[in-house]
Design an enzyme around this catalytic site. Structure first.
Site, PDB file in Angstrom:
ATOM      1  N   CYS A   1     -39.392  42.202   5.955  1.00 39.20           N
ATOM      2  CA  CYS A   1     -38.372  42.813   6.810  1.00 39.20           C
ATOM      3  C   CYS A   1     -37.532  43.818   6.018  1.00 39.20           C
ATOM      4  CB  CYS A   1     -37.481  41.743   7.428  1.00 39.20           C
ATOM      5  SG  CYS A   1     -36.556  40.775   6.220  1.00 39.20           S
TER       6      CYS A   1
ATOM      7  N   ASP B   1     -36.918  25.464   3.713  1.00 35.82           N
ATOM      8  CA  ASP B   1     -35.895  26.463   3.442  1.00 35.82           C
ATOM      9  C   ASP B   1     -35.011  25.944   2.311  1.00 35.82           C
ATOM     10  OD1 ASP B   1     -34.792  29.015   5.403  1.00 35.82           O
ATOM     11  OD2 ASP B   1     -33.411  28.267   3.856  1.00 35.82           O
ATOM     12  N   SER B   2     -34.492  26.857   1.504  1.00 37.41           N
ATOM     13  CA  SER B   2     -33.628  26.436   0.394  1.00 37.41           C
ATOM     14  C   SER B   2     -32.203  26.128   0.864  1.00 37.41           C
ATOM     15  CB  SER B   2     -33.587  27.522  -0.686  1.00 37.41           C
ATOM     16  OG  SER B   2     -33.070  28.727  -0.145  1.00 37.41           O
TER      17      SER B   2
ATOM     18  N   ASP C   1     -42.171  34.252   5.955  1.00 27.08           N
ATOM     19  CA  ASP C   1     -41.217  35.196   6.549  1.00 27.08           C
ATOM     20  C   ASP C   1     -39.941  35.186   5.709  1.00 27.08           C
ATOM     21  OD1 ASP C   1     -39.980  36.962   8.270  1.00 27.08           O
ATOM     22  OD2 ASP C   1     -39.377  35.409   9.703  1.00 27.08           O
TER      23      ASP C   1
ATOM     24  N   PHE D   1     -39.434  29.578   4.548  1.00 27.71           N
ATOM     25  CA  PHE D   1     -38.210  30.340   4.868  1.00 27.71           C
ATOM     26  C   PHE D   1     -37.902  30.166   6.360  1.00 27.71           C
ATOM     27  CE2 PHE D   1     -40.843  32.574   1.739  1.00 27.71           C
ATOM     28  CZ  PHE D   1     -40.028  32.578   0.624  1.00 27.71           C
TER      29      PHE D   1
ATOM     30  N   ARG E   1     -43.800  35.037  17.203  1.00 29.90           N
ATOM     31  CA  ARG E   1     -43.779  33.584  17.390  1.00 29.90           C
ATOM     32  C   ARG E   1     -44.733  33.176  18.523  1.00 29.90           C
ATOM     33  NH1 ARG E   1     -37.996  33.870  15.531  1.00 29.90           N
ATOM     34  NH2 ARG E   1     -37.280  34.641  17.553  1.00 29.90           N
TER      35      ARG E   1
END
Length: 394
Positions: A338, A251-252, A298, A229, A213
């Site tokens: 990830c 984002d969902s 991400d 995301f 970040r």
């Protein structure tokens, strides 16, 4: 010590002699009667020579090694391991920093405590067990954690409902072991974040992206930023401080969007550069042609086990193709995986394939990974899970 014993087949102790902290089920010759999941056991060679002591579990990994010395797993053991974890983070300047009280204190095998994760958010430590053995020992660990941390923490929240093996049927509920503060604001590099350790993903925040970040912040000045995301909006907050022209978070999850908006408002009240969208990532990208010159991808883990690897790589390729096709000329793409079962080579090949499909000229600026408070045990390369690339797209 009255620990029961597990005996290995001839030659199966070699990886343990190289300090790899897992005993696989196929290596076991026989075991004493009555061993239950979560018990502390001694691992012996076929001839009865001591090799290690650890927690027994059900599955392909049958023992997670706690020590390669024949020691008792008692309060002194937990204190020593936790103290070593804190000391490392103090020495590298992550713990006790004046502008950062958000960090990982214990990272499983990376801190020689396989199956245990502890993240610190201000005065609250969030403890998570990934093995039945660590769950069984949770109260002793919490007691020694409080002793090691002293005035640094006032609360210990135990959050293992979703991380313990469901077949163990432990009926575990999340909750405070010590304290009970509702104060949930933590500071990361001078920025404030609401941390939802009660119902949020992982321990409530993705501590592992802190340094990435910070890097994004340096690239944000004057750019139009899209954070896909976004979860709690970590990258978005840093982009705002970096001087981005506009920042869009997607984002969902409606809850994630609420958290993102709260974090933006806490750090940049009244700032109109940010907007959040509750929408599917792929659909949003379809309508994002040429709008952004800095995109962050991400996503959550596309593969949680090896059987899902092939489909996961297809997913990463598809997602990155969309980003390559739609990013502005001269744009920068931060893209991550990830998934532990996705290797650096797997991920890089998926992104290379996406670049080739898009037909864009792409250059690697940075290769990213997990930060120093998520250390990788040199004897356990499987601990390297976070992979990232920063790409310049002509």
């Amino acid at each position: 010590m009255s620990y029961k014993n597990i005996y290995l087949k001839k030659g199966k102790e070699e990886s343990l002699k190289r300090f790899h902290p897992w005993v696989f089920s196929g290596a076991i010759l026989r075991a004493d009667a009555g061993i239950e999941e979560g018990d502390t056991v001694r691992v012996l060679s076929e001839k009865g020579d001591f090799i290690a002591v650890g927690h027994a579990q059900v599955g392909s990994i049958s023992v997670r090694v706690l020590s390669f010395r024949d020691v008792e797993i008692d309060d002194a053991f937990w204190f020593s391991r936790l103290e070593a974890a804190l000391e490392m983070r103090r020495r590298i300047g992550i713990a006790d920093s004046p502008n950062n009280n958000t960090y990982r204190l214990v990272h499983g095998e990376g801190d020689n405590l396989p199956g245990l994760v502890i993240d610190c958010y201000g005065k609250t430590a969030v403890m998570q067990a990934h093995s039945v053995g660590m769950h069984v020992c949770r109260n002793e660990i919490a007691q020694q954690l409080a002793a090691v941390m002293g005035s640094r923490i006032e609360n210990i929240y135990y959050k293992s409902e979703t991380t313990l093996p469901y077949k163990a049927d432990l009926g575990q509920e999340n909750g405070f072991i010590f304290g009970g503060s509702t104060e949930n604001v933590a500071v990361e590099n001078g920025l404030k974040f609401h941390v939802d350790w009660l119902k949020g993903q992982k321990t409530g925040f993705f501590v592992d992206q802190r340094e990435n970040r910070s890097l994004l912040e340096k690239y944000s000045k004057g750019r139009s930023v899209l954070n896909m995301f976004c979860y709690t909006g970590g990258f978005s907050v840093y982009a705002m401080r970096g001087g981005a022209e506009l920042v869009h978070s997607v984002d969902s999850s409606a809850k994630a969007i609420d958290l993102t908006n709260a974090n933006i408002a806490m750090n940049f009240p009244g700032d109109t550069r940010h907007e959040a969208f509750c929408e599917d990532a792929f659909k949003f990208l379809d309508n994002a042609d040429g709008k952004y010159d800095l995109i962050i991808l991400d996503p959550p883990a596309f593969a949680k086990h090896r059987a899902a690897l092939r489909n996961a790589l297809k997913g990463y390729t598809r997602l990155n193709v969309k980003a390559f096709q739609r990013i502005k000329k001269g744009g920068i793409l931060f893209t991550f995986s990830c998934s532990q079962v996705v290797t650096k080579e797997n991920f890089r090949n998926a992104v290379f394939t996406a670049a080739a499909i898009s037909g864009r000229k792409v250059r690697i600026l940075h290769q990213l990974h997990q930060p120093a408070d998520h250390p990788i045990n040199i004897y356990h390369p499987e601990g390297e899970y976070l992979k990232g690339l920063v790409l310049y797209v002509e």
